[in-house]
Design a protein around this motif. Structure first.
Motif, short mmCIF file in Angstrom:
data_model
loop_
_atom_site.label_atom_id
_atom_site.label_comp_id
_atom_site.label_asym_id
_atom_site.label_seq_id
_atom_site.Cartn_x
_atom_site.Cartn_y
_atom_site.Cartn_z
N THR A 84 2.25 -4.69 11.99
CA THR A 84 2.35 -5.33 13.15
C THR A 84 3.37 -4.07 13.89
O THR A 84 4.33 -3.76 13.28
CB THR A 84 1.75 -6.70 13.63
OG1 THR A 84 3.63 -6.93 13.24
CG2 THR A 84 1.94 -7.35 12.72
N GLU A 85 3.47 -4.38 15.80
CA GLU A 85 4.33 -3.16 16.10
C GLU A 85 5.79 -4.03 16.05
O GLU A 85 6.72 -3.46 16.01
CB GLU A 85 3.34 -2.57 17.73
CG GLU A 85 4.64 -2.41 18.70
CD GLU A 85 3.45 -2.09 20.03
OE1 GLU A 85 4.60 -1.25 20.39
OE2 GLU A 85 3.01 -2.24 19.88
N LEU A 86 5.30 -4.93 16.13
CA LEU A 86 6.74 -6.22 15.86
C LEU A 86 7.46 -6.08 14.79
O LEU A 86 9.23 -6.11 14.74
CB LEU A 86 6.21 -7.71 16.20
CG LEU A 86 7.27 -8.81 15.58
CD1 LEU A 86 8.78 -7.89 17.43
CD2 LEU A 86 6.93 -10.00 15.92
N VAL A 139 11.61 -4.47 14.14
CA VAL A 139 12.63 -5.18 13.54
C VAL A 139 13.03 -4.56 12.29
O VAL A 139 13.58 -4.83 12.44
CB VAL A 139 11.55 -6.82 12.70
CG1 VAL A 139 12.85 -7.49 11.59
CG2 VAL A 139 11.42 -8.21 14.20
N GLU A 140 12.02 -4.07 12.31
CA GLU A 140 12.72 -2.88 10.93
C GLU A 140 13.69 -1.64 12.03
O GLU A 140 14.46 -1.36 10.77
CB GLU A 140 11.97 -1.80 10.43
CG GLU A 140 12.29 -1.66 9.07
CD GLU A 140 10.93 -0.51 8.73
OE1 GLU A 140 10.99 0.34 7.19
OE2 GLU A 140 9.87 0.21 9.49
N TYR A 141 13.69 -1.37 12.29
CA TYR A 141 14.26 -0.82 13.11
C TYR A 141 15.61 -1.31 14.21
O TYR A 141 16.84 -0.38 13.67
CB TYR A 141 13.41 -0.37 14.91
CG TYR A 141 14.58 0.87 15.74
CD1 TYR A 141 15.32 1.72 15.09
CD2 TYR A 141 15.51 -0.05 16.33
CE1 TYR A 141 15.97 2.81 16.47
CE2 TYR A 141 16.59 0.82 17.52
CZ TYR A 141 16.41 1.36 17.46
OH TYR A 141 17.88 2.35 18.50
N ASP A 142 15.24 -2.56 14.03
CA ASP A 142 16.63 -2.98 14.33
C ASP A 142 17.82 -3.46 13.40
O ASP A 142 18.60 -3.68 13.16
CB ASP A 142 16.14 -4.64 14.98
CG ASP A 142 15.87 -4.38 16.95
OD1 ASP A 142 15.81 -3.77 17.42
OD2 ASP A 142 14.81 -5.49 16.88
N GLU A 143 16.67 -3.83 12.19
CA GLU A 143 17.65 -4.01 11.08
C GLU A 143 18.26 -2.98 10.48
O GLU A 143 19.22 -3.23 9.79
CB GLU A 143 16.93 -4.48 9.92
CG GLU A 143 16.29 -5.96 9.97
CD GLU A 143 15.28 -6.53 8.61
OE1 GLU A 143 14.68 -5.48 8.59
OE2 GLU A 143 15.05 -7.47 8.96
N GLY A 153 14.40 9.16 15.57
CA GLY A 153 14.20 9.35 14.17
C GLY A 153 14.57 8.38 12.84
O GLY A 153 15.04 8.78 11.71
N VAL A 154 15.66 7.47 13.74
CA VAL A 154 16.32 6.73 12.92
C VAL A 154 15.11 6.43 11.47
O VAL A 154 15.72 5.83 9.65
CB VAL A 154 16.62 4.82 13.30
CG1 VAL A 154 17.33 4.12 12.01
CG2 VAL A 154 18.07 5.37 14.05
N LYS A 155 13.94 5.20 11.62
CA LYS A 155 13.33 4.62 10.27
C LYS A 155 12.88 5.90 9.22
O LYS A 155 12.86 5.64 8.61
CB LYS A 155 12.31 4.12 10.59
CG LYS A 155 12.96 2.64 11.62
CD LYS A 155 11.42 2.04 12.67
CE LYS A 155 10.61 2.54 13.39
NZ LYS A 155 9.46 2.52 14.48
#
Length: 243
Positions: free
Chosen positions: A3-5, A9-13, A54-56
């Protein structure tokens, strides 16, 4: 399916796990532990709101080390000191890498910074519709971008600088928007008067100010070409050394 959420969360991690503070600047630095080989420096572009671009994708798919910065005040990474602070932050990381193995990446506003910093550190750049001359950009920009440029306290045009020589290689794609056309010509001027510089150039048949690399794979192909061209130019420079 994510999901978008979950993506957020992955970006935040990733940011939380790889953030570090350098000279008061919060950056994301991903060290693969492979001996400081290749380094990609990603610069977020205009209106980035503090989001590292571009981090992810870099984390998942770029095999080398990664450094990401933001410029939430939209100063073309010049801040209020002609870019001296940003250079000092980046220097703390790039000092461990050979200049030929470093590539700065950015589009539009961040493209200006990518070229500017690449030349300063004698590294390389991959850019999309970068600004090179803020003066020419201003003359052809839309009103909101003019407002952004007006707010920069200490600005300059990269093509006004004269470098005795550089080994940098720049990979650039431009469209036909008037602002991009004048900056394309400014980049040609800059490269033509700087001995040693290599240029890989793409000329898109499009009249909007857009991003042209087709996903991460297209972008990384240009990164690979820039590194290969740098290696080629290195051989040429050895054969014809500076006097």
């Amino acid at each position: 399916m994510s999901t978008e959420l979950e993506v957020d969360v992955e970006y935040d991690e990733i940011v939380a796990s790889h953030s570090t503070l350098i000279k008061g600047e919060k950056v994301v630095y991903i060290d693969r532990g492979k001996g400081k080989n290749k380094l990609l420096i990603g610069l977020a572009t205009l209106m980035n709101k503090g989001v590292y671009a571009g981090v992810k994708s870099y984390y998942r798919d770029y095999p080398g080390d990664v450094l990401c910065l933001v410029d939430p005040d939209n100063t073309y990474y010049l801040r209020n000191d002609r870019g001296m602070h940003v250079r000092s932050v980046i220097r703390e990381v790039v000092k461990d890498y050979k200049p030929e193995n470093v590539v700065f990446c950015g589009a539009s506003m961040a493209g200006f910074a990518a070229i500017d910093l690449a030349l300063f550190f004698n590294a390389n750049a991959v850019v999309n519709n970068p600004q090179v001359s803020l003066e020419l950009t201003y003359d052809t920009a839309w009103p909101k971008l003019k407002d952004v440029i007006d707010e920069i306290e200490q600005k300059y045009n990269i093509d006004d600088f004269s470098f005795k020589s550089r080994n940098s290689v720049i990979g650039a794609v431009f469209g036909q928007h008037p602002m991009d056309a004048v900056n394309r010509d400014a980049l040609f001027k800059l490269c033509s008067k700087t001995p040693g510089v290599g240029l890989i150039f793409g000329n898109a048949f499009d009249f909007e100010h857009k991003y042209y690399y087709q996903g991460l794979n297209g972008f990384l192909k240009m990164v690979d070409m820039v590194f290969a061209h740098r290696e080629l130019m290195g051989g040429i420079h050895v054969k014809f050394p500076r006097v």
